[in-house]
Design an enzyme around this catalytic site. Structure first.
Site, PDB file in Angstrom:
ATOM      1  N   ASP A 145     -10.589 -11.496  11.167  1.00  0.00           N
ATOM      2  CA  ASP A 145      -9.494 -11.546   9.921  1.00  0.00           C
ATOM      3  C   ASP A 145      -8.047 -11.730  10.743  1.00  0.00           C
ATOM      4  O   ASP A 145      -7.434 -10.773  10.903  1.00  0.00           O
ATOM      5  CB  ASP A 145      -9.896 -10.366   9.148  1.00  0.00           C
ATOM      6  CG  ASP A 145      -8.981 -10.403   8.016  1.00  0.00           C
ATOM      7  OD1 ASP A 145      -8.634 -11.735   7.564  1.00  0.00           O
ATOM      8  OD2 ASP A 145      -8.811  -9.317   7.422  1.00  0.00           O
ATOM      9  N   ASP A 148      -5.563 -13.389   9.719  1.00  0.00           N
ATOM     10  CA  ASP A 148      -4.504 -13.292   8.767  1.00  0.00           C
ATOM     11  C   ASP A 148      -3.193 -14.255   9.000  1.00  0.00           C
ATOM     12  O   ASP A 148      -2.232 -13.612   9.212  1.00  0.00           O
ATOM     13  CB  ASP A 148      -4.088 -11.789   8.529  1.00  0.00           C
ATOM     14  CG  ASP A 148      -5.098 -10.848   7.861  1.00  0.00           C
ATOM     15  OD1 ASP A 148      -5.525 -11.730   7.063  1.00  0.00           O
ATOM     16  OD2 ASP A 148      -4.824  -9.823   7.877  1.00  0.00           O
ATOM     17  N   ASP A 177      -4.925 -13.690  -2.017  1.00  0.00           N
ATOM     18  CA  ASP A 177      -4.070 -13.248  -1.014  1.00  0.00           C
ATOM     19  C   ASP A 177      -4.301 -14.483   0.064  1.00  0.00           C
ATOM     20  O   ASP A 177      -5.260 -14.861   0.600  1.00  0.00           O
ATOM     21  CB  ASP A 177      -4.930 -11.950  -0.079  1.00  0.00           C
ATOM     22  CG  ASP A 177      -4.469 -10.905  -0.724  1.00  0.00           C
ATOM     23  OD1 ASP A 177      -3.573 -10.749  -1.554  1.00  0.00           O
ATOM     24  OD2 ASP A 177      -4.693  -9.692  -0.112  1.00  0.00           O
ATOM     25  N   HIS A 216     -10.745 -13.888   4.173  1.00  0.00           N
ATOM     26  CA  HIS A 216     -12.151 -13.201   3.868  1.00  0.00           C
ATOM     27  C   HIS A 216     -13.241 -13.929   3.438  1.00  0.00           C
ATOM     28  O   HIS A 216     -14.473 -13.701   3.421  1.00  0.00           O
ATOM     29  CB  HIS A 216     -11.820 -12.103   2.734  1.00  0.00           C
ATOM     30  CG  HIS A 216     -10.851 -10.996   2.976  1.00  0.00           C
ATOM     31  ND1 HIS A 216     -10.518  -9.894   1.984  1.00  0.00           N
ATOM     32  CD2 HIS A 216     -10.058 -10.735   4.065  1.00  0.00           C
ATOM     33  CE1 HIS A 216      -9.503  -9.027   2.984  1.00  0.00           C
ATOM     34  NE2 HIS A 216      -9.552  -9.620   3.952  1.00  0.00           N
ATOM     35  N   HIS A 226       1.044  -1.196   0.019  1.00  0.00           N
ATOM     36  CA  HIS A 226      -0.094   0.011   0.178  1.00  0.00           C
ATOM     37  C   HIS A 226       0.745   1.115   0.097  1.00  0.00           C
ATOM     38  O   HIS A 226       1.989   1.112   0.692  1.00  0.00           O
ATOM     39  CB  HIS A 226      -1.078   0.204   1.415  1.00  0.00           C
ATOM     40  CG  HIS A 226      -1.791  -1.007   1.494  1.00  0.00           C
ATOM     41  ND1 HIS A 226      -1.400  -2.211   2.337  1.00  0.00           N
ATOM     42  CD2 HIS A 226      -3.062  -1.155   1.244  1.00  0.00           C
ATOM     43  CE1 HIS A 226      -2.259  -2.901   2.342  1.00  0.00           C
ATOM     44  NE2 HIS A 226      -3.417  -2.482   1.886  1.00  0.00           N
ATOM     45  N   GLU A 269     -10.798  -6.948  -4.147  1.00  0.00           N
ATOM     46  CA  GLU A 269     -10.604  -7.979  -3.168  1.00  0.00           C
ATOM     47  C   GLU A 269     -11.817  -8.148  -2.229  1.00  0.00           C
ATOM     48  O   GLU A 269     -11.954  -7.063  -1.659  1.00  0.00           O
ATOM     49  CB  GLU A 269      -9.393  -7.662  -2.661  1.00  0.00           C
ATOM     50  CG  GLU A 269      -9.183  -8.772  -1.405  1.00  0.00           C
ATOM     51  CD  GLU A 269      -7.807  -8.305  -0.570  1.00  0.00           C
ATOM     52  OE1 GLU A 269      -6.568  -7.976  -1.115  1.00  0.00           O
ATOM     53  OE2 GLU A 269      -7.613  -8.519   0.887  1.00  0.00           O
ATOM     54  N   ASP A 288       1.989   2.089   3.434  1.00  0.00           N
ATOM     55  CA  ASP A 288       2.997   1.217   4.199  1.00  0.00           C
ATOM     56  C   ASP A 288       4.362   1.604   3.638  1.00  0.00           C
ATOM     57  O   ASP A 288       5.255   1.237   4.691  1.00  0.00           O
ATOM     58  CB  ASP A 288       2.809  -0.062   4.612  1.00  0.00           C
ATOM     59  CG  ASP A 288       1.871  -0.886   3.497  1.00  0.00           C
ATOM     60  OD1 ASP A 288       0.523  -1.026   3.708  1.00  0.00           O
ATOM     61  OD2 ASP A 288       2.695  -1.289   2.498  1.00  0.00           O
ATOM     62  N   ASP A 300      -0.795 -12.306   2.483  1.00  0.00           N
ATOM     63  CA  ASP A 300      -1.418 -11.453   3.081  1.00  0.00           C
ATOM     64  C   ASP A 300      -1.669 -11.892   4.764  1.00  0.00           C
ATOM     65  O   ASP A 300      -2.730 -12.210   5.109  1.00  0.00           O
ATOM     66  CB  ASP A 300      -2.771 -11.136   2.564  1.00  0.00           C
ATOM     67  CG  ASP A 300      -3.149  -9.747   2.946  1.00  0.00           C
ATOM     68  OD1 ASP A 300      -2.373  -9.092   4.308  1.00  0.00           O
ATOM     69  OD2 ASP A 300      -4.403  -9.298   2.819  1.00  0.00           O
ATOM     70  N   GLU A 308      -9.242 -13.528  -1.003  1.00  0.00           N
ATOM     71  CA  GLU A 308      -8.385 -13.762   0.487  1.00  0.00           C
ATOM     72  C   GLU A 308      -9.063 -14.926   1.052  1.00  0.00           C
ATOM     73  O   GLU A 308     -10.459 -14.764   1.111  1.00  0.00           O
ATOM     74  CB  GLU A 308      -8.354 -12.517   0.969  1.00  0.00           C
ATOM     75  CG  GLU A 308      -7.515 -12.800   2.191  1.00  0.00           C
ATOM     76  CD  GLU A 308      -6.824 -11.454   2.986  1.00  0.00           C
ATOM     77  OE1 GLU A 308      -6.686 -10.509   2.167  1.00  0.00           O
ATOM     78  OE2 GLU A 308      -6.928 -11.451   4.220  1.00  0.00           O
TER      79      GLU A 308
HETATM   80  C1  XUL Z   1      -7.414  -6.235   4.489  1.00  0.00           C
HETATM   81  C2  XUL Z   1      -6.801  -6.672   3.441  1.00  0.00           C
HETATM   82  C3  XUL Z   1      -5.905  -5.741   2.658  1.00  0.00           C
HETATM   83  C4  XUL Z   1      -5.950  -5.990   1.360  1.00  0.00           C
HETATM   84  C5  XUL Z   1      -5.091  -4.622   0.524  1.00  0.00           C
HETATM   85  O1  XUL Z   1      -8.152  -7.132   5.180  1.00  0.00           O
HETATM   86  O2  XUL Z   1      -6.771  -7.692   3.240  1.00  0.00           O
HETATM   87  O3  XUL Z   1      -4.684  -5.728   3.182  1.00  0.00           O
HETATM   88  O4  XUL Z   1      -5.305  -7.252   0.923  1.00  0.00           O
HETATM   89  O5  XUL Z   1      -5.761  -3.660   1.003  1.00  0.00           O
HETATM   90 CO    CO Z   2      -5.894  -9.022   1.505  1.00  0.00          CO
END
Ligand code: XUL
Ligand code: CO
Length: 437
Positions: A307, A309, A296, A271, A101, A232, A104, A339, A268
């Protein structure tokens, strides 16, 4: 610059017998699977935000991760130095791509023009490092969710100025992605959704989001960026309801607004599970509408339900994902972007290596298992056979659009009853799958 990971060697493939935790047991980049190398199939990517910006704070406590290379300031110099460390890491890991991003990689300034200048200064280092290492940008994106200005959303904010700010920020992020030779650009709808319908004009917000995407498509042409656009999907978090709920919702939104040819989906895993789907369901739906673009790669936690991750380590999941990816022709512009962040208690720099190695090996195992399942053919043959009534006779005529309700009524009145159903053999198929994992 002193190496940040001086005592860690370049990660090598040592095979399943190896006991070295800093080696791949299954990911052998040059090994051929279905005629392509594992590296070509899997196209791994490191997510800059989690691997280099996420200190692993949670709602109950601050950051824990030890990052000796980071001076903890918001200076451009620190950001440039961090970028060099990131490339050292990605190179040692043997990964080909990264994603970021805007906010970041570079600090947000006091004004938009200051933020643009900061981004330019860091992008210069990213470009140098890409050229030095050959590592490529899989996709770029803009952070339209962290700054308080986005508290009501970005393109769906009730404040038109915030829409304008978001457009300016995305324009710049897209230019930088283009400048860095990015293969794609991702739209994740950050805070595009609502907390309460009492204060929300849902229809108007969706129209604004469509306008925003159309402007992005136009701007892409204006600047000559030819990378792939992705949306996404995510159903909730941070808002109660996110407009990009899942693959089917995104497809419907894009189709309704004439944008379906301009976007693919970035699926993702975590998600998908937040939306009440499996990871494979989301991939399979995206593939069914020719929109499976990128992934992702992570996982959630069945007990936690947010989430989380986490790094993907479940070989059933990676096998299922690779079955769908191989069936749909593989990843072309996209890749498997981790991710994912280390656990809050995994504080050392070396934990970043263990986490990524684990994810890469889990997908390599998934790839090998999926290829073996396809070579075996029993499951695919079963599916073909299950739909055999559509290949000839009445089924083929329906698919060809030759018949309507009147003709089908006549056909069935004459026949009296449909042919008997055959078993779906769910357990038999699950047993076959298990033979390969
Ligand atoms: C948020 C997410 C983000 C996107 C990019 O849940 O997955 O990091 O991948 O903005
Ligand atoms: Co993501």
């Amino acid at each position: 610059m002193a190496e940040a990971f001086a005592d860690i060697p370049k990660i090598q493939f040592e095979g399943p017998e190896s006991k070295n935790p800093l080696a791949f047991k299954h990911y052998n980049p040059t090994e051929l699977v279905e005629g392509k190398t594992m590296a070509e199939h899997l196209r791994f990517s490191v997510a800059y935000w989690h691997t280099f910006r996420n200190g692993c704070a949670d709602p109950f406590g601050g950051p824990t991760r030890i990052m000796p290379w980071d001076d903890g300031t918001d200076s451009v110099e620190n950001a440039q130095n961090r970028a060099r460390v990131a490339f050292e890491f990605i190179e040692k890991l043997g990964v080909e791509f990264y994603c970021f991003h805007d906010r970041d990689v570079a600090p947000e300034g006091a004004t938009l023009s200051e933020s643009h200048a900061n981004l330019d200064a860091v992008a210069k280092v990213l470009k140098e490092e890409q050229e030095r290492t050959g590592i490529k940008l899989l996709w770029g994106t803009a952070c339209l969710f962290a700054n308080p200005r986005f508290m009501h959303g970005a393109s769906t904010s009730p404040n038109a100025d915030v829409f304008a700010f978001s457009a300016a920020q995305v324009a710049k992020a897209m230019e930088i992605t283009h400048e860095l030779g990015g293969l794609g650009y991702v739209f994740w709808g950050g805070r595009e959704g609502y907390k309460s319908l009492l204060n929300t004009d849902l229809g108007r917000e969706l129209d604004h989001m469509a306008k925003f995407m159309q402007m992005a498509v136009d701007y892409k042409k204006e600047i000559g960026f030819t990378g792939q656009f992705y949306i996404e999907p995510k159903p909730k978090e941070p808002t109660k309801h996110q407009y990009d709920f899942d693959s089917a919702t995104c497809h419907g939104f894009l189709k309704a607004n004439g944008l379906d040819k301009d976007f693919k989906l970035n699926i993702e895993a975590n998600h998908a599970t937040l939306a009440g789907h499996t990871f494979q369901h989301e991939l399979e739906f995206a593939a069914s509408v020719d929109m499976l673009g990128s992934v992702d790669a992570n996982r959630g936690d069945s007990q936690l339900g947010w989430d989380t991750d986490q790094f993907p380590t479940d070989v059933y999941d990676t096998t299922a994902a690779m079955l769908t990816i191989l069936k749909s022709g593989g990843l072309t512009t996209g890749g498997l972007n981790f991710d994912a962040h280390v656990a809050r208690e995994s504080v050392d720099p070396v934990d970043l290596f263990y986490a990524h190695i684990g994810g890469m090996d889990a997908f390599a195992r998934g790839l090998k298992a999926a290829a073996a399942i396809r070579a075996d053919g029993q499951i695919a043959d079963f599916v073909t056979e299950r739909y055999a009534t559509w290949d000839t006779g009445i089924g083929a005529d329906i698919e060809a659009g030759k018949l309507g309700y009147a003709e089908l009524s006549k056909y069935m009145l004459e026949k009296g009853e449909s042919d008997a159903n055959i078993s779906g053999r769910v357990e038999y198929l699950e047993n076959i799958l298990n033979e390969f994992i």
